[in-house]
Each structure stands twice: as structure tokens, then as C-alpha cells.
Design a protein around this motif. Structure first.
Motif, PDB file in Angstrom:
ATOM      1  N   SER A  31      -7.184  11.268  -1.129  1.00  0.00           N
ATOM      2  CA  SER A  31      -7.155   9.829  -1.408  1.00  0.00           C
ATOM      3  C   SER A  31      -5.752   9.273  -1.195  1.00  0.00           C
ATOM      4  N   LEU A  32      -4.762  10.037  -1.610  1.00  0.00           N
ATOM      5  CA  LEU A  32      -3.383   9.632  -1.378  1.00  0.00           C
ATOM      6  C   LEU A  32      -3.081   9.580   0.117  1.00  0.00           C
ATOM      7  N   TYR A  33      -3.562  10.566   0.859  1.00  0.00           N
ATOM      8  CA  TYR A  33      -3.344  10.606   2.298  1.00  0.00           C
ATOM      9  C   TYR A  33      -4.035   9.435   2.990  1.00  0.00           C
ATOM     10  N   THR A  56       2.019   9.389  -5.656  1.00  0.00           N
ATOM     11  CA  THR A  56       2.709  10.653  -5.383  1.00  0.00           C
ATOM     12  C   THR A  56       3.673  11.004  -6.508  1.00  0.00           C
ATOM     13  N   ASN A  63      -4.888   6.549   1.707  1.00  0.00           N
ATOM     14  CA  ASN A  63      -4.222   5.307   1.324  1.00  0.00           C
ATOM     15  C   ASN A  63      -2.934   5.101   2.119  1.00  0.00           C
ATOM     16  N   THR A  64      -2.226   6.199   2.383  1.00  0.00           N
ATOM     17  CA  THR A  64      -0.949   6.097   3.081  1.00  0.00           C
ATOM     18  C   THR A  64      -1.120   5.981   4.589  1.00  0.00           C
ATOM     19  N   THR A  93       0.832  -1.209   0.000  1.00  0.00           N
ATOM     20  CA  THR A  93       0.000   0.000   0.000  1.00  0.00           C
ATOM     21  C   THR A  93       0.860   1.250   0.000  1.00  0.00           C
ATOM     22  N   MET A  94       1.949   1.217   0.757  1.00  0.00           N
ATOM     23  CA  MET A  94       2.859   2.362   0.762  1.00  0.00           C
ATOM     24  C   MET A  94       3.491   2.543  -0.607  1.00  0.00           C
ATOM     25  N   THR A 105       9.424  12.108  -0.636  1.00  0.00           N
ATOM     26  CA  THR A 105       9.005  10.843  -1.239  1.00  0.00           C
ATOM     27  C   THR A 105      10.198   9.952  -1.557  1.00  0.00           C
ATOM     28  N   GLU A 116       2.085   1.762  -3.439  1.00  0.00           N
ATOM     29  CA  GLU A 116       1.059   2.366  -4.290  1.00  0.00           C
ATOM     30  C   GLU A 116       0.949   3.866  -4.031  1.00  0.00           C
ATOM     31  N   SER A 117       1.025   4.251  -2.774  1.00  0.00           N
ATOM     32  CA  SER A 117       0.955   5.681  -2.443  1.00  0.00           C
ATOM     33  C   SER A 117       2.141   6.436  -3.023  1.00  0.00           C
TER      34      SER A 117
END
Length: 595
Positions: free
Chosen positions: A444-446, A152, A448-449, A144-145, A238, A147-148
């Protein structure tokens, strides 16, 4: 323009964090009177920081103390020896004669071995769960990280492309602005009152165009500088996060070795117990268990204890971070905003504070950070309109203007047209920028992370690792304490205490019988020996056949004792003689070779 800000991206509302059972359970861990508010660590109060850290240290010390005391008890039993600690000292079980076993001690080996096998089975089950559930959730968190980070990276690439386009558009706008200002500064030198002639304030339109172009140049310069600065910071963050994710290898050789040891070593020890339960005395295998596999197993359990004790405060910290700070307990969203304010200060109204609040607080319009962009975009629209008006006015009255002003207006029309096209392109790039950073994309990014990777999969992984390590450690300590289970039983020897016991006379069933009787001293214990090595027999029934006594009752009854029987060649026996009344026998001594 309305006072209410225009929120780009619609009325999107971010999803709330769903508290998992792992977060709730770790949150309830006792802190022994200390704080469990993780935001205290980032506060300016050193006492609050120490108080929170003390609670975590107390958890670690509490759990470690239990295992240390348990280990000391095992060592103490070992030092006490078999005489004082029995099988807990690691020596084989000692079984008394069944006649004297009033407390059913003979059943103890079976019970201990069953407990040992149950502990071994639980250990291997939770070793499997450690891999299947713990490391699986770790892998889910890492995926999952990843994917984030990928999302990003795509956002950053688009932002960098927009920044590059904006820079190009801005450079063109500035050059066009400079040329236009030169052309429009004295648009009609021959007739300063051209506005009255045309019935149109051509000079006012020119002045407004110059003002809009100047504003546009400042907006592009300041905006691009801040945008590029933030993009560099985000890119560095990142990259560091991606490097850290790649560095952390939860399934590296150390974890593989530990998992293999938790499966193989208990299996070998359980096999030894099974052999003992089948009454198979395999001495080489017992020695390998005693001197190699059991110490290796103990080292593995020590490693498991260290992991267990370390996971407890780490898991508690993760649960605290996912629960929120202060009295609100609003989840990780509250933690992020509170930590930011503790570090930077509550600078309400600043763009960075509003950015953090807007994206972490489910797109709350209270924190909307792009009001200034709305103002700039409105001004940009006005600049486009003013250049459209200037272009139409000059083009429609070109002949009259050239006649009255004594100059050509072809360059003016071309510059105004180019400026208008460039402003429209700049407006389109600004819209793309707002679409890129709209709350749905970033939130959504936040989510997910932070929500999924950080506060769901990661905390569940920590919970499974801690629970598995705790059960493995407890079961491992039980197996080490009951390690005598893989030794065969030993039976009590015929010692001096037996010899000093008062003899118990026995009578023959028939005076005419040629069979001897087998007197046993009161309270005495017997032990069968096999061969010349003197090793104990493995069955209590062997004891009865190990003490042959031969006597002729008929001869004794007539007080004419028969000649003694020929010597019997046995490893150890009991010598008996008739007593005074002739019908009873008593033990007179122990001989090793013959009567």
C-alpha cells in the motif's frame, strides 16, 4: 511442516497500475528511430544508454528548432523593414485610398487585431490552466508523497521499537541460556541413569533445551544485525527523500513571477489593441508598449519556451518509467524490478531480490521473502514446547530428582520458567514484526508512492505544464509577430508617384455652377494631414475633404475665365487650371499655403 511457505498477511493481492492518458500520450511521442525503453539507461550496454538519451535529446532539439526558426523569421521581418515586410516588421499598418484598394487591404488591421486578441485570450486561459491544473497536480503529488513518507516513518518507528524489544529479549535469552546450560549440563550427577528410574528421558530433554537455546541466540544475533542494518538504510533513504521534497518548491517566487507576467503583460498589450480599434491614438501608451512592455513580454515568452522544451523530454522520461521496460510494458512495477536487476543482477533467491519482487509485483507468492523466518518461527515454537516439557518434567518430579540426584532443582525450575516466558515474548515480537512488514502494509505504501504520486499526479502535472507552456509559447510568438496591431493605421502620402501619374480631366455638371470640381489623378493616392505636424488623418473620409478645388464653370464655358478665387489658407492643396477646351481641368502643381 508443509513444503509450501506460510504467507503472513493472508491472500492480499496488490492493485495493478492503471495507465493514465498522459502516460499513454507521452509514450507515443516519436523518438526519431531511438529507443524508448528507460531500463536501457541502467543496463550494462553503453550503446543502449546512448540510444535512449539520443531520443530524448532529439525531442528537445526538434521543438527548440521550431521556435528558433520562428524567432529568426521575426528578426528577419524586422530587418527587412516596412517597405518589404509591411506590418510584420512591427511598423503600423499602411492603408491605401479606398478607391485603389482592390484587395481589401483596409480590412487587414481588423483581422490582425482579432487574431492578436484571440492569441492573447488563449495565452491567459492556458496561463490559468498552468496554475490551476499543472501546479495543482504537482501539489497533489507532493501531498501524496508526504503521506507516503509519513506512513514510512510510522513503519520505521514501529520497526525500530520492535528491534529494541527484540534486542532486550535477546540479551535476556542469552543470559538465561548461559545459566540454563550450566544448570542442565550435568542435571543429575549422582544418577546418570535417572531416565530409566523416571521412565522419562530427562537428559534428552535437557540436551534439546540447550540446543534450542543455542539456536535462539544465533537467530537473535544474526537477525537483529541484518534488521538494524536495513532499518538504517531505509531511514537514510526516507530522510533524503523528505529533504528533496522540501527543497523542490514549484510555487516559488520564480513561478509566481512568470504566472503574473503571463496575465498582466498580455492584458496591457490587448488594451493597446483595443485603443487602436477604437481609433484612439494614445502615443505615450504606445511608446510604453513598444519600448518596455513588449520586450518584457518577449523575455517572458522566451522563459516559457525554455520550460516547454525542457518539459517535453522530462515528461517522456516519466511516461517511459511508468510504462515499464522490455516488451512486457507492465507499468512502473516492471520498471522497478527490471532496473533493480540491471543494477544488481538477477540474483534470484536472494532476500533483497525477493523483497523487491514481492512488494512491487502485487505480493506474488513466487517472490515471498520470509521463508527463513517461517523456519525460525517454527523452531522458536519448538523451543517453547521443549522448555514447557522440561519445566513440567522437573516440576512434577522435583522431589524424586532431588532425592536421586543429590541436588536441589529450584534454580533449574526458575531458569526454565524464565526461559519459557522469554521465548514466548520473543515469539510475540516476531509475530508483530511479521505483521508490520506484511505485504498489505508495504505494498500500500509502494502503490501510494509510485502509482499515485509518481505515475499519476506527477505525469499529469508534467502533461499540463508542457501543454500550457506550448500554447503560451505559440500564442506569445503570434502576439510578438503581430505587435503592430496596437498601432493606429497610417494612410499613404501624396508622393512623387502620384504626381507623375497622367491627369484625368473632369467636367463640371453645370456651366452655370459656381462650385468647383475635384480632379483626382488616375491611380493617384491622397492623404489627409492635420495640423502643422503632418500626422495622418485617421479616417479615409478625411482624404476627400483635404483637396479643395474651386473653379467657375460658367466663366470657363464662355472662354472668359473669372478672376481666381482668393487664396485659401490650407496645409496642402492641389492647384488646378482650365484646359484648352474650357470644360476640363487638370492638376498643374502642389502648393503648401495657397492657390
Amino acid at each position: 511442516m508443509s513444503d509450501a511457505p506460510t504467507i503472513y498477511g493472508g491472500d492480499y493481492v496488490g492493485p495493478p497500475y492503471a495507465f493514465t492518458s498522459s502516460v499513454k500520450n507521452f509514450r507515443r511521442l516519436p523518438r526519431f528511430g531511438h529507443s524508448n525503453d528507460i531500463t536501457d539507461v541502467f543496463s550494462s550496454d553503453p550503446n543502449a544508454q546512448v540510444d535512449y538519451a539520443s531520443g530524448l535529446i532529439a525531442l528537445f532539439v526538434f521543438l527548440l528548432t521550431i521556435f528558433v526558426l520562428w524567432t529568426m523569421a521575426i528578426i528577419t521581418f524586422k530587418v527587412m523593414g516596412q517597405a518589404n515586410a509591411g506590418f510584420l516588421s512591427g511598423h503600423p499598418f499602411v492603408i491605401p485610398d479606398p478607391v485603389d484598394d482592390e484587395t481589401n487591404i483596409r480590412k487587414r488591421p481588423l483581422r490582425v487585431r482579432i487574431a492578436f486578441l484571440v492569441a492573447a485570450a488563449l495565452l491567459m486561459i492556458f496561463a490559468f490552466l498552468l496554475v490551476a491544473m499543472g501546479l495543482t497536480n504537482v501539489n497533489n503529488a507532493a501531498t501524496t508523497m508526504g503521506e507516503s513518507l509519513k506512513m514510512t516513518d510510522e513503519l520505521l518507528k514501529n520497526a525500530e521499537l520492535i528491534s529494541s524489544n527484540l534486542k532486550e529479549v535477546g540479551d535476556n535469552s542469552i543470559s538465561i541460556r548461559d545459566a540454563a546450560v550450566t544448570e542442565l549440563d550435568d542435571i543429575c550427577p549422582a544418577d546418570p541413569n535417572i531416565a530409566e528410574t523416571l521412565g522419562m528421558d530427562i537428559m534428552g530433554i535437557a540436551d534439546q533445551a540447550k540446543e534450542d537455546l543455542t539456536m535462539l541466540a544465533n537467530f537473535i544475533g544474526a537477525g537483529l544485525e541484518q534488521l538494524n542494518k536495513n532499518l538504517v538504510l531505509v531511514r537514510e533513504f526516507t530522510d533524503q527523500t523528505e529533504d528533496a521534497t522540501r527543497t523542490i518548491q514549484f510555487w516559488d517566487w520564480e513561478m509566481k513571477l512568470l504566472a503574473a507576467g503571463l496575465f498582466i503583460l498580455p492584458s496591457l498589450l490587448a488594451t493597446g489593441v483595443g485603443l487602436a480599434m477604437l481609433d484612439l491614438d494614445v502615443r505615450p501608451y504606445q511608446k510604453s508598449l513598444t519600448y518596455f512592455f513588449t520586450p518584457l513580454f518577449a523575455i517572458t515568452i522566451v522563459a516559457s519556451i525554455v520550460v516547454c522544451c525542457a518539459m517535453l523530454p522530462i515528461s517522456a522520461t516519466a511516461a517511459d518509467a511508468c510504462s515499464g521496460g522490455g516488451n512486457v510494458r507492465g507499468g512502473p512495477d516492471d520498471t522497478v524490478l527490471t532496473v533493480y536487476r540491471n543494477l544488481v543482477g538477477d540474483d534470484t533467491g536472494t532476500i533483497v531480490n525477493d523483497l523487491v519482487g514481492f512488494y512491487t509485483q502485487r505480493c506474488d507468492p513466487t517472490y515471498y521473502p520470509f521463508d527463513f523466518l517461517s523456519e525460525y518461527l517454527n523452531q522458536l515454537d519448538e523451543a517453547v514446547k521443549s522448555t514447557d516439557t522440561a519445566y513440567s518434567a522437573v516440576q512434577d518430579n522435583q522431589g524424586l530428582l532431588e532425592a536421586r540426584c543429590g541436588r536441589e532443582f529450584d534454580n533449574v525450575i526458575t531458569i526454565v520458567e524464565d526461559m519459557n516466558d522469554n521465548l514466548k515474548l520473543l515469539n510475540a515480537q516476531a509475530d508483530l514484526s511479521l505483521d508490520l512488514i506484511k505485504c498489505k502494509n508495504v505494498n500500500s505504501l509502494y502503490v501510494n508512492t509510485v502509482h499515485d504520486a509518481g505515475c499519476t499526479y506527477s505525469v499529469d502535472a508534467l502533461a499540463w505544464i508542457f501543454a500550457s507552456a506550448l500554447v503560451i509559447s505559440v500564442c506569445g510568438m503570434i502576439m510578438i509577430m503581430l505587435r503592430s496591431a496596437y498601432y493606429p493605421e497610417e494612410y499613404l502620402e501624396l508622393g512623387e508617384c502620384w504626381m507623375s501619374t497622367k491627369p484625368v480631366p473632369t467636367k463640371s455638371e453645370s456651366r452655370d455652377s459656381d462650385e468647383g470640381t475635384y480632379p483626382i489623378a488616375a491611380g493617384g493616392r491622397s492623404r489627409a494631414f492635420s495640423g502643422e505636424t503632418g500626422s495622418p488623418a485617421r479616417s479615409p473620409s478625411a482624404v476627400q475633404g483635404a483637396v479643395p478645388v474651386v473653379a467657375a464653370a460658367s466663366g470657363l464655358a464662355s472662354h472668359h475665365p473669372r478672376p481666381p478665387p482668393p487664396p485659401m489658407d490650407v496645409p496642402r492643396s492641389i492647384k488646378v487650371a482650365p484646359s484648352n477646351d474650357g470644360d476640363e481641368f487638370e492638376v498643374t502643381g502642389i502648393v503648401s499655403d495657397e492657390f
